[in-house]
Design a protein around this motif. Structure first.
Motif, PDB file in Angstrom:
ATOM      1  N   MET A 202       0.658  -1.102  -0.142  1.00  0.00           N
ATOM      2  CA  MET A 202      -0.166  -0.078  -0.168  1.00  0.00           C
ATOM      3  C   MET A 202       0.957   1.416   0.101  1.00  0.00           C
ATOM      4  O   MET A 202       0.297   2.430   0.004  1.00  0.00           O
ATOM      5  CB  MET A 202      -0.791   0.108   1.251  1.00  0.00           C
ATOM      6  N   GLY A 203       2.215   1.162   0.031  1.00  0.00           N
ATOM      7  CA  GLY A 203       3.256   2.139   0.069  1.00  0.00           C
ATOM      8  C   GLY A 203       2.975   2.881   1.297  1.00  0.00           C
ATOM      9  O   GLY A 203       3.552   4.325   1.536  1.00  0.00           O
ATOM     10  N   GLU A 204       2.767   2.348   2.410  1.00  0.00           N
ATOM     11  CA  GLU A 204       2.898   3.156   3.777  1.00  0.00           C
ATOM     12  C   GLU A 204       4.157   3.371   4.424  1.00  0.00           C
ATOM     13  O   GLU A 204       5.193   2.307   3.965  1.00  0.00           O
ATOM     14  CB  GLU A 204       1.905   2.177   4.810  1.00  0.00           C
ATOM     15  N   ALA A 205       4.411   4.071   5.368  1.00  0.00           N
ATOM     16  CA  ALA A 205       5.671   4.344   5.806  1.00  0.00           C
ATOM     17  C   ALA A 205       6.068   3.495   6.809  1.00  0.00           C
ATOM     18  O   ALA A 205       5.705   3.485   7.997  1.00  0.00           O
ATOM     19  CB  ALA A 205       5.707   5.814   6.354  1.00  0.00           C
ATOM     20  N   VAL A 206       6.785   2.173   6.416  1.00  0.00           N
ATOM     21  CA  VAL A 206       7.275   1.503   7.373  1.00  0.00           C
ATOM     22  C   VAL A 206       8.723   1.442   7.459  1.00  0.00           C
ATOM     23  O   VAL A 206       9.463   1.410   6.496  1.00  0.00           O
ATOM     24  CB  VAL A 206       6.858  -0.224   6.679  1.00  0.00           C
ATOM     25  N   TYR A 207       9.144   1.726   8.601  1.00  0.00           N
ATOM     26  CA  TYR A 207      10.979   1.891   8.696  1.00  0.00           C
ATOM     27  C   TYR A 207      11.316   0.604   9.664  1.00  0.00           C
ATOM     28  O   TYR A 207      10.405   0.018  10.441  1.00  0.00           O
ATOM     29  CB  TYR A 207      11.014   3.317   9.537  1.00  0.00           C
ATOM     30  N   GLY A 208      12.788   0.609   9.662  1.00  0.00           N
ATOM     31  CA  GLY A 208      13.315  -0.400  10.676  1.00  0.00           C
ATOM     32  C   GLY A 208      14.036   0.558  11.451  1.00  0.00           C
ATOM     33  O   GLY A 208      14.499   1.642  11.322  1.00  0.00           O
ATOM     34  N   TYR A 209      14.306  -0.111  12.761  1.00  0.00           N
ATOM     35  CA  TYR A 209      15.240   0.465  13.776  1.00  0.00           C
ATOM     36  C   TYR A 209      16.285  -0.531  13.912  1.00  0.00           C
ATOM     37  O   TYR A 209      16.037  -1.300  14.784  1.00  0.00           O
ATOM     38  CB  TYR A 209      14.419   0.760  15.025  1.00  0.00           C
ATOM     39  N   PRO A 210      17.566  -0.487  13.301  1.00  0.00           N
ATOM     40  CA  PRO A 210      18.446  -1.585  13.640  1.00  0.00           C
ATOM     41  C   PRO A 210      19.195  -1.047  14.807  1.00  0.00           C
ATOM     42  O   PRO A 210      19.579  -0.100  15.258  1.00  0.00           O
ATOM     43  CB  PRO A 210      19.262  -1.110  12.271  1.00  0.00           C
ATOM     44  N   SER A 211      19.634  -2.126  15.442  1.00  0.00           N
ATOM     45  CA  SER A 211      20.315  -2.042  16.700  1.00  0.00           C
ATOM     46  C   SER A 211      21.110  -3.337  16.920  1.00  0.00           C
ATOM     47  O   SER A 211      20.482  -4.405  16.805  1.00  0.00           O
ATOM     48  CB  SER A 211      19.250  -1.925  17.851  1.00  0.00           C
ATOM     49  N   ASN A 212      22.413  -3.126  17.349  1.00  0.00           N
ATOM     50  CA  ASN A 212      23.378  -4.303  17.766  1.00  0.00           C
ATOM     51  C   ASN A 212      23.291  -4.482  19.138  1.00  0.00           C
ATOM     52  O   ASN A 212      24.013  -5.322  19.548  1.00  0.00           O
ATOM     53  CB  ASN A 212      24.892  -3.620  17.506  1.00  0.00           C
ATOM     54  N   THR A 213      22.217  -4.255  19.920  1.00  0.00           N
ATOM     55  CA  THR A 213      22.278  -4.561  21.397  1.00  0.00           C
ATOM     56  C   THR A 213      22.001  -5.720  21.542  1.00  0.00           C
ATOM     57  O   THR A 213      21.545  -6.474  20.613  1.00  0.00           O
ATOM     58  CB  THR A 213      21.233  -3.451  22.103  1.00  0.00           C
ATOM     59  N   TYR A 214      22.144  -6.360  22.638  1.00  0.00           N
ATOM     60  CA  TYR A 214      21.998  -7.639  23.062  1.00  0.00           C
ATOM     61  C   TYR A 214      20.709  -8.011  22.766  1.00  0.00           C
ATOM     62  O   TYR A 214      19.663  -7.375  23.024  1.00  0.00           O
ATOM     63  CB  TYR A 214      22.170  -8.287  24.540  1.00  0.00           C
ATOM     64  N   TRP A 215      20.209  -9.238  22.084  1.00  0.00           N
ATOM     65  CA  TRP A 215      19.164  -9.576  21.507  1.00  0.00           C
ATOM     66  C   TRP A 215      19.033 -11.241  21.222  1.00  0.00           C
ATOM     67  O   TRP A 215      19.877 -11.868  20.788  1.00  0.00           O
ATOM     68  CB  TRP A 215      18.724  -9.041  20.210  1.00  0.00           C
ATOM     69  N   ILE A 216      18.254 -11.852  22.028  1.00  0.00           N
ATOM     70  CA  ILE A 216      18.011 -13.260  21.865  1.00  0.00           C
ATOM     71  C   ILE A 216      16.490 -13.631  21.789  1.00  0.00           C
ATOM     72  O   ILE A 216      16.011 -13.240  22.933  1.00  0.00           O
ATOM     73  CB  ILE A 216      18.831 -14.142  22.687  1.00  0.00           C
ATOM     74  N   ASP A 217      15.940 -14.687  21.131  1.00  0.00           N
ATOM     75  CA  ASP A 217      14.904 -15.127  21.303  1.00  0.00           C
ATOM     76  C   ASP A 217      14.728 -16.557  21.946  1.00  0.00           C
ATOM     77  O   ASP A 217      15.615 -17.198  21.497  1.00  0.00           O
ATOM     78  CB  ASP A 217      13.875 -15.062  20.128  1.00  0.00           C
ATOM     79  N   ILE A 218      13.908 -16.828  23.082  1.00  0.00           N
ATOM     80  CA  ILE A 218      14.158 -18.002  23.908  1.00  0.00           C
ATOM     81  C   ILE A 218      13.505 -19.032  23.353  1.00  0.00           C
ATOM     82  O   ILE A 218      12.994 -20.188  24.036  1.00  0.00           O
ATOM     83  CB  ILE A 218      14.108 -18.020  25.280  1.00  0.00           C
ATOM     84  N   GLY A 219      13.104 -19.117  22.146  1.00  0.00           N
ATOM     85  CA  GLY A 219      11.870 -19.978  21.418  1.00  0.00           C
ATOM     86  C   GLY A 219      12.315 -21.540  21.290  1.00  0.00           C
ATOM     87  O   GLY A 219      11.647 -22.140  21.157  1.00  0.00           O
ATOM     88  N   THR A 220      13.771 -21.827  21.371  1.00  0.00           N
ATOM     89  CA  THR A 220      14.130 -23.027  21.038  1.00  0.00           C
ATOM     90  C   THR A 220      15.144 -23.260  22.555  1.00  0.00           C
ATOM     91  O   THR A 220      15.893 -22.548  23.114  1.00  0.00           O
ATOM     92  CB  THR A 220      15.074 -23.271  20.059  1.00  0.00           C
ATOM     93  N   PRO A 221      15.028 -24.629  22.876  1.00  0.00           N
ATOM     94  CA  PRO A 221      16.098 -24.963  24.067  1.00  0.00           C
ATOM     95  C   PRO A 221      17.574 -24.514  23.986  1.00  0.00           C
ATOM     96  O   PRO A 221      17.992 -23.961  24.808  1.00  0.00           O
ATOM     97  CB  PRO A 221      15.963 -26.565  24.146  1.00  0.00           C
TER      98      PRO A 221
END
Ligand code: GTP
Length: 360
Positions: A202-221
């Motif tokens: 639709m051409g809407e304004a979608v932006y990214g916010y890149p970050s190198n800070t600590y990040w992890i998803d705990i979705g797997t053992p």
């Protein structure tokens, strides 16, 4: 400020840990994961939090109550059937004002939400998606942005020659309320495959916010375990042994080790970090534990060897057992004396494994 945490998923990849415990309640350093998340949000002024629940909602509600013990206001919305990540937000549209912060409830991060919001305003974005870099972009859905940070494409698991970015969706979003119009009511709909690609079209304004800070998803053992190792091996880990009363003088603890309350550690036990031992655990004589995560009230017999495994509440491992790398044992399991569990075994809750008499 208001924020929504999506905690309705079944956490199938974390089974058997999530058979009886919803993913947000799995302990991280002896506290439910969601407590860490709520702390992070409230440190950025998000202290009016809506939790969208579906799977095992009572566990979460009874622990957190109205949130006052945790310094926040909590509201619970229970979905009768899963609405998906975006459907869950559409479902509570009437409760929301601009801007809408939305978080996947299985991400541990130190993302700067204050900076993310100010960029969202500065750019006049309709949606801002937090982005985090990954080492192997070929196994993820990537988010390609232009120089100004505007999202150009979503690329699903590209081959190496088609890789143009290593940034993935980090599961934290800021939305303007008007984009909820694009989400069908009372239906299953996701941000990743439904709303965001639709907004780009639709051409809407979608932006990214890149970050190198600590990040992890705990979705797997594996990642749940990695989070513990990162936290305990990182410089910030301080609290170790909460209660030294019942550690036998001949037991040896080589940190980093987090030991909960009311644990009993027997003679000659050797515990090597990074290891977590939850409240009320009992480790009998001569056992060796290396790199393991024990939840609450786990009972480990004599001369047991545990390596890099996860053991959930109230499980018993009899004398002479061995549990090897990557194995995961659910709640209330009884492992009879002398059982050796090889690498990567998953044992479902309530199971009895060859119950030779357990003598301690
Ligand atoms: P898997 O079954 O292992 O994929 O886990 P999941 O479905 O719990 O997590 P997934 O990574 O797929 O979802 C990301 C986040 O959105 C998690 O915090 C989920 O709890 C949450 N979520 C997923 N589906 C729904 C839903 O239908 N309703 C709500 N309220 N939350 C959801």
């Amino acid at each position: 400020m208001k924020g929504i945490i999506l905690v309705g998923g079944e956490g199938t990849r974390l089974r058997p840990l999530t058979c009886n415990t919803p993913k947000p309640m799995v302990p991280v350093l002896n506290r439910p994961f969601l407590e860490h998340m709520i702390e992070h949000l409230s440190s950025h002024g998000i202290d009016d939090i809506i939790l969208t629940l579906c799977y095992l909602p009572d566990h979460i509600q009874s622990h957190f109550g109205d949130g006052s013990k945790f310094g926040v206001k909590l509201t619970y919305i229970v979905e009768e059937s899963p609405l998906g990540t975006a459907g869950a937000v559409k479902n509570i549209e009437d409760m929301l004002d601009d801007p809408i912060f939305v978080f996947n409830g299985d991400i541990f991060t130190e993302l700067d939400l204050t900076e993310m919001l100010s960029l969202h305003y500065k750019r006049g974005a309709k949606v801002t998606i937090a982005l985090t870099p990954v080492n192997d972009p070929t196994i993820y859905g990537l988010v390609e942005t232009d120089r100004d940070g505007r999202v150009r494409r979503f690329i699903e698991k590209p081959s190496w020659d088609a890789v143009t970015t290593n940034m993935i969706n980090a599961g934290s979003y800021i939305l303007e309320r008007e984009v909820l119009e694009y989400i069908p009511p009372s239906s299953y709909f996701t941000f990743e495959r439904g709303l965001f690609p639709g907004l780009l079209k639709m051409g809407e304004a979608v932006y990214g916010y890149p970050s190198n800070t600590y990040w992890i998803d705990i979705g797997t053992p594996e990642r749940y375990m990695k989070l513990h190792h990162d936290l305990m091996l990182g410089g910030a880990f301080r609290e170790g042994v909460r209660d030294k009363l019942n550690i036998h003088p001949t037991a040896e603890i080589n940190g980093p080790v987090a030991l909960g309350k009311d644990c009993v550690i027997g003679p000659g036990v050797l515990i090597m970090g990074p290891t977590v031992i939850g409240d009320g655990c009992r480790i009998e004589e001569g056992s060796v534990i290396e790199g393991a995560i024990l939840w609450r009230n786990v009972h480990i017999g004599n001369r047991v060897v545990l390596k890099n495994c996860i053991i959930a509440d109230n499980t018993i491992a009899g004398d002479g057992c061995g549990i090897d790398d990557g194995s995961i044992i659910g709640e209330n399991v009884i492992i009879g004396n002398g059982n050796k569990l090889a690498r990567g075994i998953r044992v479902w809750p309530e199971k009895r494994l060859e119950a030779e008499t357990i003598s301690f």
